[in-house]
Design a protein around this motif. Sequence first.
Motif, PDB file in Angstrom:
ATOM      1  N   PRO A  57      52.705-133.343  87.167  1.00  0.00           N
ATOM      2  CA  PRO A  57      53.674-134.123  86.405  1.00  0.00           C
ATOM      3  C   PRO A  57      54.073-133.405  85.123  1.00  0.00           C
ATOM      4  O   PRO A  57      53.318-132.628  84.558  1.00  0.00           O
ATOM      5  CB  PRO A  57      52.919-135.423  86.103  1.00  0.00           C
ATOM      6  N   ILE A  58      55.259-133.702  84.688  1.00  0.00           N
ATOM      7  CA  ILE A  58      55.789-133.083  83.481  1.00  0.00           C
ATOM      8  C   ILE A  58      55.334-133.902  82.282  1.00  0.00           C
ATOM      9  O   ILE A  58      55.714-135.058  82.133  1.00  0.00           O
ATOM     10  CB  ILE A  58      57.320-132.995  83.540  1.00  0.00           C
ATOM     11  N   ILE A  59      54.508-133.301  81.449  1.00  0.00           N
ATOM     12  CA  ILE A  59      53.981-133.983  80.278  1.00  0.00           C
ATOM     13  C   ILE A  59      54.327-133.147  79.051  1.00  0.00           C
ATOM     14  O   ILE A  59      53.833-132.039  78.899  1.00  0.00           O
ATOM     15  CB  ILE A  59      52.458-134.176  80.367  1.00  0.00           C
ATOM     16  N   LEU A  60      55.199-133.665  78.258  1.00  0.00           N
ATOM     17  CA  LEU A  60      55.570-132.991  77.020  1.00  0.00           C
ATOM     18  C   LEU A  60      55.160-133.820  75.812  1.00  0.00           C
ATOM     19  O   LEU A  60      55.732-133.677  74.746  1.00  0.00           O
ATOM     20  CB  LEU A  60      57.078-132.733  76.982  1.00  0.00           C
ATOM     21  N   SER A  61      54.187-134.704  75.969  1.00  0.00           N
ATOM     22  CA  SER A  61      53.804-135.587  74.869  1.00  0.00           C
ATOM     23  C   SER A  61      53.306-134.794  73.667  1.00  0.00           C
ATOM     24  O   SER A  61      53.506-135.202  72.529  1.00  0.00           O
ATOM     25  CB  SER A  61      52.737-136.577  75.319  1.00  0.00           C
ATOM     26  N   ASP A  62      52.671-133.637  73.917  1.00  0.00           N
ATOM     27  CA  ASP A  62      52.220-132.809  72.796  1.00  0.00           C
ATOM     28  C   ASP A  62      53.403-132.249  72.019  1.00  0.00           C
ATOM     29  O   ASP A  62      53.334-132.076  70.813  1.00  0.00           O
ATOM     30  CB  ASP A  62      51.369-131.639  73.313  1.00  0.00           C
ATOM     31  N   LEU A 100      63.736-128.655  78.119  1.00  0.00           N
ATOM     32  CA  LEU A 100      62.393-128.160  78.443  1.00  0.00           C
ATOM     33  C   LEU A 100      61.884-128.771  79.738  1.00  0.00           C
ATOM     34  O   LEU A 100      61.234-128.090  80.546  1.00  0.00           O
ATOM     35  CB  LEU A 100      61.431-128.443  77.288  1.00  0.00           C
ATOM     36  N   GLU A 101      62.176-130.054  79.964  1.00  0.00           N
ATOM     37  CA  GLU A 101      61.775-130.687  81.228  1.00  0.00           C
ATOM     38  C   GLU A 101      62.497-130.050  82.409  1.00  0.00           C
ATOM     39  O   GLU A 101      61.895-129.828  83.460  1.00  0.00           O
ATOM     40  CB  GLU A 101      62.061-132.191  81.180  1.00  0.00           C
ATOM     41  N   LYS A 125      67.795-118.050  84.042  1.00  0.00           N
ATOM     42  CA  LYS A 125      69.005-118.326  83.252  1.00  0.00           C
ATOM     43  C   LYS A 125      68.759-119.428  82.230  1.00  0.00           C
ATOM     44  O   LYS A 125      69.161-119.313  81.067  1.00  0.00           O
ATOM     45  CB  LYS A 125      70.165-118.712  84.165  1.00  0.00           C
ATOM     46  N   LEU A 126      68.114-120.514  82.659  1.00  0.00           N
ATOM     47  CA  LEU A 126      67.848-121.607  81.727  1.00  0.00           C
ATOM     48  C   LEU A 126      66.852-121.175  80.656  1.00  0.00           C
ATOM     49  O   LEU A 126      67.006-121.532  79.477  1.00  0.00           O
ATOM     50  CB  LEU A 126      67.332-122.843  82.468  1.00  0.00           C
ATOM     51  N   ARG A 127      65.865-120.403  81.037  1.00  0.00           N
ATOM     52  CA  ARG A 127      64.885-119.914  80.065  1.00  0.00           C
ATOM     53  C   ARG A 127      65.568-119.043  79.003  1.00  0.00           C
ATOM     54  O   ARG A 127      65.330-119.205  77.802  1.00  0.00           O
ATOM     55  CB  ARG A 127      63.794-119.126  80.796  1.00  0.00           C
ATOM     56  N   VAL A 157      55.927-125.427  69.939  1.00  0.00           N
ATOM     57  CA  VAL A 157      56.516-125.772  71.239  1.00  0.00           C
ATOM     58  C   VAL A 157      56.392-124.596  72.202  1.00  0.00           C
ATOM     59  O   VAL A 157      56.018-124.763  73.362  1.00  0.00           O
ATOM     60  CB  VAL A 157      57.989-126.199  71.075  1.00  0.00           C
ATOM     61  N   TYR A 158      56.674-123.397  71.721  1.00  0.00           N
ATOM     62  CA  TYR A 158      56.565-122.203  72.574  1.00  0.00           C
ATOM     63  C   TYR A 158      55.125-122.004  73.057  1.00  0.00           C
ATOM     64  O   TYR A 158      54.885-121.648  74.203  1.00  0.00           O
ATOM     65  CB  TYR A 158      57.026-120.964  71.808  1.00  0.00           C
ATOM     66  N   ARG A 159      54.174-122.237  72.164  1.00  0.00           N
ATOM     67  CA  ARG A 159      52.762-122.089  72.528  1.00  0.00           C
ATOM     68  C   ARG A 159      52.356-123.127  73.574  1.00  0.00           C
ATOM     69  O   ARG A 159      51.664-122.810  74.544  1.00  0.00           O
ATOM     70  CB  ARG A 159      51.875-122.209  71.284  1.00  0.00           C
TER      71      ARG A 159
END
Length: 147
Positions: A2-7, A20-21, A105-107, A130-132
């Motif tokens: 799952p995609i977790i970007l809570s951090d 990012l998702e 391309k998106l990156r 965020v990059y880390r």
Amino acid sequence: MPIILSDADKFVDEPTRKMLEALIKRKQKFEQFKKHVLRWRIVCFVCFFIFCITLYLKSGQSGSILYYLFSDSTSIFWILAIAFSYSASFFFHKKEDKAENEYHKLRCEIIQKSPDLWPLPQKWETRETVYRIMKESYDINLYFESK
């Protein structure tokens, strides 16, 4: 996975989070096709190996490889299995290349738009966080554009 970007949620705004998702989804899609290609190549190799062994064993008994190829139905089965697995490997390899190009391309777009996504000097410091997170959690390198 799952995609977790809570951090990273406290460091990015909504449009950046969506980007990012999308990047994570494309990376997962690329990795999935990569696994498919590897599996089909292994299947192709195993089928070819089994075919060669049976060809060697059967041709030793009858004395002719051509006779075995055209007279025995198992040889036709192995030839078809090799052809199918090779075709599937080729098909998924094309899909993998397409998914890799979309991901790359998106990156690159995110890397190029970094000054717009994190405009202020204090926000620029959060970019490193965020990059880390992206590198450690999803193995996505946002530091450099090269593959």
